[in-house]
Design a protein around this motif. Structure first.
Motif, PDB file in Angstrom:
ATOM      1  N   ARG A 142       0.849  -1.272  -0.003  1.00  0.00           N
ATOM      2  CA  ARG A 142      -0.223   0.105   0.037  1.00  0.00           C
ATOM      3  C   ARG A 142       1.025   1.355  -0.044  1.00  0.00           C
ATOM      4  O   ARG A 142       0.552   2.328  -0.807  1.00  0.00           O
ATOM      5  N   LEU A 143       1.975   1.269   0.689  1.00  0.00           N
ATOM      6  CA  LEU A 143       2.884   2.456   0.685  1.00  0.00           C
ATOM      7  C   LEU A 143       3.470   2.499  -0.456  1.00  0.00           C
ATOM      8  O   LEU A 143       3.719   3.664  -1.029  1.00  0.00           O
TER       9      LEU A 143
ATOM     10  N   ALA B  79       9.846   4.979  -5.364  1.00  0.00           N
ATOM     11  CA  ALA B  79       8.881   4.623  -4.430  1.00  0.00           C
ATOM     12  C   ALA B  79       9.323   3.514  -3.579  1.00  0.00           C
ATOM     13  O   ALA B  79       9.139   3.666  -2.388  1.00  0.00           O
ATOM     14  N   GLU B  80       9.840   2.358  -4.078  1.00  0.00           N
ATOM     15  CA  GLU B  80      10.270   1.118  -3.347  1.00  0.00           C
ATOM     16  C   GLU B  80      11.415   1.460  -2.432  1.00  0.00           C
ATOM     17  O   GLU B  80      11.512   1.117  -1.332  1.00  0.00           O
ATOM     18  N   ASP B  81      12.498   2.388  -2.980  1.00  0.00           N
ATOM     19  CA  ASP B  81      13.339   2.824  -2.064  1.00  0.00           C
ATOM     20  C   ASP B  81      12.853   3.845  -0.882  1.00  0.00           C
ATOM     21  O   ASP B  81      13.467   3.412   0.145  1.00  0.00           O
TER      22      ASP B  81
ATOM     23  N   VAL C 247      10.116   3.441   0.665  1.00  0.00           N
ATOM     24  CA  VAL C 247       9.424   2.699   1.485  1.00  0.00           C
ATOM     25  C   VAL C 247      10.314   1.793   2.404  1.00  0.00           C
ATOM     26  O   VAL C 247      10.124   1.686   3.511  1.00  0.00           O
ATOM     27  N   GLN C 248      11.421   1.314   1.656  1.00  0.00           N
ATOM     28  CA  GLN C 248      12.270   0.370   2.373  1.00  0.00           C
ATOM     29  C   GLN C 248      13.063   1.395   3.425  1.00  0.00           C
ATOM     30  O   GLN C 248      13.270   0.831   4.550  1.00  0.00           O
ATOM     31  N   GLU C 249      13.542   2.706   2.880  1.00  0.00           N
ATOM     32  CA  GLU C 249      13.785   3.429   3.702  1.00  0.00           C
ATOM     33  C   GLU C 249      13.409   3.685   4.956  1.00  0.00           C
ATOM     34  O   GLU C 249      13.953   3.926   6.286  1.00  0.00           O
ATOM     35  N   ALA C 250      12.146   3.827   4.833  1.00  0.00           N
ATOM     36  CA  ALA C 250      10.966   4.146   5.816  1.00  0.00           C
ATOM     37  C   ALA C 250      10.949   2.883   6.916  1.00  0.00           C
ATOM     38  O   ALA C 250      11.178   3.130   8.227  1.00  0.00           O
TER      39      ALA C 250
END
Length: 164
Positions: A17-18, A32-34, A36-39
């Motif tokens: 979802r994120l 976008a994936e980076d 969210v991964q960093e989050a």
């Protein structure tokens, strides 16, 4: 979530979802994936802070959006200052041999890749590499030897695959 925060469950419940939300914001799936991964990496580092908020996904979303904004600010600075960089602004041409070499280098461990690049691409001697990395020259030589052998094997595998 009451009690101990289950990051695995949070990841499973909210990662997709994120990513979809960040993709809608930035238009680049990898970016976008980076973000969210960093989050989630930040969530691991700041677990207590995350546990203290009511909405964990909103916290992660805020971190991911801030990461995107930071990237945009950095890109704007680069675009603004790029014309001031001395030398040619021509794009670097990357051919299939270069791509194959980079792919083979990725098959090395980080220490081996580092000494190979410094020796063969930066034209540094083993003593210079040792000084730059703060390790003994003998360590540089052994890493270089092992990395060259592994690199040769990886490049041979590539040639065999291309002939097949």
């Amino acid at each position: 979530m009451h009690g101990a925060l289950d990051l695995d469950a949070l990841y499973q419940a909210s990662y997709r979802r994120l990513v979809v939300q960040m993709y809608a914001i930035c238009g680049d799936l990898v970016e976008a994936e980076d973000a969210v991964q960093e989050a989630f990496v930040t969530a691991i580092r700041k677990r207590r802070q995350l546990e203290a908020v009511a909405n964990h996904e909103a916290w992660l979303r805020t971190v991911a959006v801030n990461r995107l904004r930071s990237g945009w600010r950095h890109a704007a600075v680069v675009r603004r200052l790029q014309p001031r960089v001395p030398g040619s602004q021509a794009a670097v041409e990357v051919g299939p041999d270069h791509v194959a070499l980079v792919r083979a280098l990725a098959g090395l461990d980080a220490a081996g890749r580092e000494v190979v690049v410094l020796h063969h691409l930066a034209d540094l001697g083993t003593a210079e590499i040792a000084a730059e990395l703060g390790i003994p020259e003998g360590t540089v030589k052994s890493r270089l030897s092992r990395a060259r052998a592994r690199l040769a094997a990886l490049l041979d595998e590539r040639e065999e695959w291309e002939r097949a």
